[in-house]
Design an enzyme around this catalytic site. Structure first.
Site, PDB file in Angstrom:
ATOM      1  N   SER A  90      71.354 -23.587  61.925  1.00 56.96           N
ATOM      2  CA  SER A  90      70.503 -23.800  60.757  1.00 56.96           C
ATOM      3  C   SER A  90      71.393 -23.977  59.537  1.00 56.96           C
ATOM      4  O   SER A  90      72.524 -23.474  59.498  1.00 56.96           O
ATOM      5  CB  SER A  90      69.590 -22.593  60.538  1.00 56.96           C
ATOM      6  OG  SER A  90      68.972 -22.645  59.262  1.00 56.96           O
ATOM      7  N   TYR A 104      68.552 -13.863  59.508  1.00 55.10           N
ATOM      8  CA  TYR A 104      68.483 -15.165  60.186  1.00 55.10           C
ATOM      9  C   TYR A 104      69.750 -15.976  59.924  1.00 55.10           C
ATOM     10  O   TYR A 104      70.362 -16.529  60.841  1.00 55.10           O
ATOM     11  CB  TYR A 104      67.256 -15.909  59.688  1.00 55.10           C
ATOM     12  CG  TYR A 104      67.090 -17.315  60.213  1.00 55.10           C
ATOM     13  CD1 TYR A 104      66.631 -17.544  61.503  1.00 55.10           C
ATOM     14  CD2 TYR A 104      67.374 -18.417  59.397  1.00 55.10           C
ATOM     15  CE1 TYR A 104      66.459 -18.835  61.979  1.00 55.10           C
ATOM     16  CE2 TYR A 104      67.206 -19.706  59.871  1.00 55.10           C
ATOM     17  CZ  TYR A 104      66.755 -19.908  61.152  1.00 55.10           C
ATOM     18  OH  TYR A 104      66.597 -21.189  61.619  1.00 55.10           O
TER      19      TYR A 104
END
Length: 257
Positions: free
Chosen positions: A141, A154
């Site tokens: 990501s 995350y």
């Protein structure tokens, strides 16, 4: 030398996509199937997998939990052959998206386990069966590259996924197995919808900031990830390993000025 279309073809290959019941995982599975692969759809929700399997020629359901080694080993024994592994399981954990000093340690731990361990374990268990010419594609990501508010667990987990990707690329190179990752920008999925859109479907303040910082001027569409994954899985990327490819509409290139 093969034709250009032949370089990207995945005919005769078996691919497994973890997290295939999700928005991004299912789009990637469709892309691999469209390139000719026989796709194993792996996730915990069998009903959604069966629906997708009916849509894709030759696809098959693999009900398993990426955090459960026993269920992954059962899948490995069922497969017999594996050429491509795409680790698309992961996502934000709602309890891990609050203010930093108020975040519960167990919520951060859950985010790290889901995104990092949920990539590491399939690589260990299923990746061991991939032979020469095979490919592993992990999903990172842009949160691994940029400090994004509210997603510290995350982002840290995805940074670990990128380190694992490079490490495995070196480890598996003597076996002729390539390992790469893609780093999606902002795509609407189940885990982030509430952060980006309000109940009426309009952009939240966070959503507006993201679109303004994305040169393409919009969120990505799930199918726009599939082409990069197919390339990394195919012979067209036969000399590409240990890399992370952004698919982000230019977000990572833009300073905001």
């Amino acid at each position: 030398m093969s034709s250009v279309s032949g370089l990207f073809a995945l005919d005769g290959r078996v691919a497994v996509v973890t997290g295939a019941s999700g928005v991004l995982g299912s789009a990637i599975a469709r892309g691999l199937a469209g390139a000719g692969a026989r796709v194993g759809l792996l996730a915990r929700r069998r009903d959604r997998l069966e629906e997708l399997a009916r849509e894709l020629d030759g696809a098959f359901v693999l009900e398993a939990d990426v955090l459960d080694r026993d269920s992954l080993e059962r899948v490995r024994s069922e497969l017999g052959r594996l050429d491509v592994l795409v680790n698309a399981a992961g996502g934000n954990v709602p309890a891990a998206t609050g203010a930093f000093f108020e975040l519960p340690a167990e919520a951060i731990d859950e985010a790290v386990k889901l995104n990092f361990n949920g990539t590491l374990l399939p690589c260990q268990v299923l990746g061991a069966t991939i032979g020469e010419g095979g490919s592993i594609v992990n999903i990172s990501s842009l949160a691994a590259h940029r400090a994004l508010t509210r997603v510290v667990g995350y982002g840290a987990a995805k940074a670990a996924v990128e380190n694992l990707t490079r490490w495995l690329a070196v480890e598996l190179a003597p076996r002729g197995v390539r390992v790469n990752a893609i780093a999606p920008g902002f795509f609407l999925a189940e885990q982030n919808r509430a952060l980006l859109l309000d109940d009426a479907g309009a952009l939240t303040e966070r959503g507006e900031k993201i679109v303004a910082a994305t040169p393409a001027g919009r969120f990505g569409e799930p199918h726009e990830l599939a082409g990069t994954v197919v390339w990394l899985a195919s012979d067209a990327a036969s000399f590409v390993t240990g890399t992370v490819v952004p698919v982000d509409g230019g977000f990572d290139a833009f300073s905001g000025v």
